[in-house]
Design an enzyme around this catalytic site. Structure first.
Site, mmCIF file in Angstrom:
data_model
loop_
_atom_site.group_PDB
_atom_site.id
_atom_site.type_symbol
_atom_site.label_atom_id
_atom_site.label_comp_id
_atom_site.label_asym_id
_atom_site.label_seq_id
_atom_site.Cartn_x
_atom_site.Cartn_y
_atom_site.Cartn_z
ATOM 1 N N LEU A 1 62.769 74.624 21.673
ATOM 2 C CA LEU A 1 61.428 74.640 21.094
ATOM 3 C C LEU A 1 60.814 73.246 21.064
ATOM 4 O O LEU A 1 59.606 73.097 21.275
ATOM 5 C CB LEU A 1 61.482 75.227 19.679
ATOM 6 C CG LEU A 1 60.150 75.275 18.937
ATOM 7 C CD1 LEU A 1 59.137 76.142 19.668
ATOM 8 C CD2 LEU A 1 60.351 75.765 17.506
ATOM 9 N N THR B 1 61.426 62.265 20.494
ATOM 10 C CA THR B 1 62.736 61.696 20.201
ATOM 11 C C THR B 1 63.831 62.693 20.549
ATOM 12 O O THR B 1 63.651 63.903 20.470
ATOM 13 C CB THR B 1 62.860 61.299 18.720
ATOM 14 O OG1 THR B 1 63.049 62.465 17.922
ATOM 15 C CG2 THR B 1 61.628 60.536 18.255
ATOM 16 N N ASP C 1 69.060 59.663 16.365
ATOM 17 C CA ASP C 1 69.951 60.527 15.595
ATOM 18 C C ASP C 1 69.284 60.694 14.237
ATOM 19 O O ASP C 1 69.189 59.740 13.459
ATOM 20 C CB ASP C 1 71.326 59.877 15.463
ATOM 21 C CG ASP C 1 72.269 60.658 14.548
ATOM 22 O OD1 ASP C 1 71.843 61.655 13.946
ATOM 23 O OD2 ASP C 1 73.438 60.239 14.429
ATOM 24 N N ASN D 1 61.958 69.026 14.055
ATOM 25 C CA ASN D 1 62.455 70.164 14.819
ATOM 26 C C ASN D 1 63.964 70.118 15.063
ATOM 27 O O ASN D 1 64.589 71.158 15.253
ATOM 28 C CB ASN D 1 61.723 70.216 16.168
ATOM 29 C CG ASN D 1 62.369 71.181 17.142
ATOM 30 O OD1 ASN D 1 62.260 72.395 17.004
ATOM 31 N ND2 ASN D 1 63.074 70.641 18.130
ATOM 32 N N SER E 1 61.698 75.230 10.088
ATOM 33 C CA SER E 1 62.740 75.902 9.327
ATOM 34 C C SER E 1 63.104 77.189 10.066
ATOM 35 O O SER E 1 63.205 77.207 11.288
ATOM 36 C CB SER E 1 62.265 76.172 7.906
ATOM 37 O OG SER E 1 63.289 76.744 7.131
ATOM 38 N N TYR F 1 73.990 76.477 7.991
ATOM 39 C CA TYR F 1 72.649 76.451 8.572
ATOM 40 C C TYR F 1 71.613 76.975 7.584
ATOM 41 O O TYR F 1 70.584 76.334 7.342
ATOM 42 C CB TYR F 1 72.633 77.302 9.843
ATOM 43 C CG TYR F 1 71.285 77.370 10.527
ATOM 44 C CD1 TYR F 1 70.827 76.318 11.304
ATOM 45 C CD2 TYR F 1 70.476 78.501 10.396
ATOM 46 C CE1 TYR F 1 69.590 76.377 11.925
ATOM 47 C CE2 TYR F 1 69.240 78.567 11.017
ATOM 48 C CZ TYR F 1 68.801 77.508 11.782
ATOM 49 O OH TYR F 1 67.583 77.571 12.400
ATOM 50 N N LYS G 1 68.413 75.323 5.524
ATOM 51 C CA LYS G 1 67.049 75.819 5.679
ATOM 52 C C LYS G 1 66.448 76.237 4.336
ATOM 53 O O LYS G 1 65.242 76.057 4.111
ATOM 54 C CB LYS G 1 67.013 76.975 6.677
ATOM 55 C CG LYS G 1 67.374 76.578 8.108
ATOM 56 C CD LYS G 1 66.479 75.474 8.645
ATOM 57 C CE LYS G 1 66.740 75.195 10.111
ATOM 58 N NZ LYS G 1 65.909 74.084 10.637
ATOM 59 N N THR H 1 65.301 80.581 23.318
ATOM 60 C CA THR H 1 65.769 79.234 23.634
ATOM 61 C C THR H 1 67.290 79.322 23.725
ATOM 62 O O THR H 1 67.856 80.411 23.719
ATOM 63 C CB THR H 1 65.339 78.237 22.538
ATOM 64 O OG1 THR H 1 66.009 78.580 21.311
ATOM 65 C CG2 THR H 1 63.837 78.279 22.316
#
Length: 289
Positions: free
Chosen positions: A14, A32, A56, A83, A134, A148, A152, A183
């Site tokens: 994305l 980045t 990073d 992102n 998110s 994860y 979020k 993706t």
């Protein structure tokens, strides 16, 4: 006037779609990534409107340097898109401490670090958009996604607070919460799963089976998600949370209904902890907006 963007996790997925959409809108982008060389093909096409930066997101000093690089290259910073992120499917008990912490550090503290670095610039400008990528997983719980989704959920709460704190000086903060997108996220999430203990077959195992059929057939179009994000940066009024995708809406509605039913079923217990005879008129003065 063109805007200047800083986008994390830009090399693929994305993030790359967002870079392309922002450039197509005529804006400037500092993209980045851990490997910014993967953006060389876009730099060849867009020239000075695209700069790249090795980042990073878990490194606060690097986050500050990235913001400084964006301002040095383009004179200002109008849009920050947080992102960068990843998830690995595993029961909490079987997830290593290193992997669990890495997901929290990237998915949550990466957002914190870049937001902290960007806010002074946007406050001085009295304008800007911070877009937190998110997930609908930030409003529900899925077996196997403890690290994860914990991150979020934290991003969602952080976004609500930040949006209220910055509204008075023109900085708008949004948590964009997509469902599944086509993706490589799903491939990466399921690719590190351990051999499940038998007790987790019914919960995490069911999610593994679902992903086998769902990955590669997700409902969400990342190009359309990227275009929505560009559109948000052109708006004066934005939501604090924005679900994207019919699947996101579907599972959120289910999760919200379960929470409401549970709250109603336990309402008597909830109220039972009040002091006897408490004057509840004070509640009229409590606000969440």
């Amino acid at each position: 006037m063109s805007k200047t963007w800083l986008i994390t996790g830009s090399a693929r997925g994305l993030g790359r779609f967002i870079v392309e959409a922002a450039l197509a809108a005529g804006d400037n982008v500092l993209a980045t990534a851990r490997d910014p060389g993967r953006l060389d093909d876009l730099k060849a096409v867009h020239g000075d409107r695209l700069a790249s930066f090795m980042l990073d997101v878990t490194d606060m000093m690097a986050a500050q340097a990235a913001v400084e690089a964006a301002v040095a290259a383009f004179g200002r910073l109008d849009v920050l898109v947080n992102n960068a992120g990843f998830g690995h499917l595993a029961p909490f008990e079987q997830a290593s401490e290193v992997d669990f912490r890495s997901q929290i550090d990237t998915n949550f503290y990466g957002v914190v670090n870049l937001s902290r670095a960007a806010l002074p610039v946007m406050r001085r400008q009295r304008a800007g958009h911070i877009i937190q990528l998110s997930s609908v997983g930030g409003r529900m719980g899925t077996p196997g996604m403890s690290a994860y989704q914990a991150a979020k959920w934290a991003v969602g709460g952080f976004t609500e607070v930040l949006a209220k704190e910055t509204a008075g000086f023109g900085v708008k903060v949004v948590a964009v919460e997509p469902g599944g997108m086509r993706t490589d996220w799903g491939y990466n999430a399921r690719g590190n799963a351990p051999e499940l203990l038998p007790e987790y077959q019914a919960s995490v195992g069911a999610i593994q089976q679902l992903l086998q059929h769902y990955v590669g057939h997700e409902i969400g179009d990342p190009a359309k998600v990227a275009q929505v994000i560009v559109d948000l940066t052109r708006r004066e009024s934005v939501p604090t949370h924005l679900l994207l995708g019919s699947d996101a809406q579907h599972v959120f509605n289910q999760a919200d209904a379960v929470r409401r039913q549970e709250a109603e079923a336990w309402a008597d217990v909830t109220r039972s902890t009040d002091f006897d005879g408490t004057d509840l008129s004070i509640l009229a003065r409590l606000r969440v907006d």
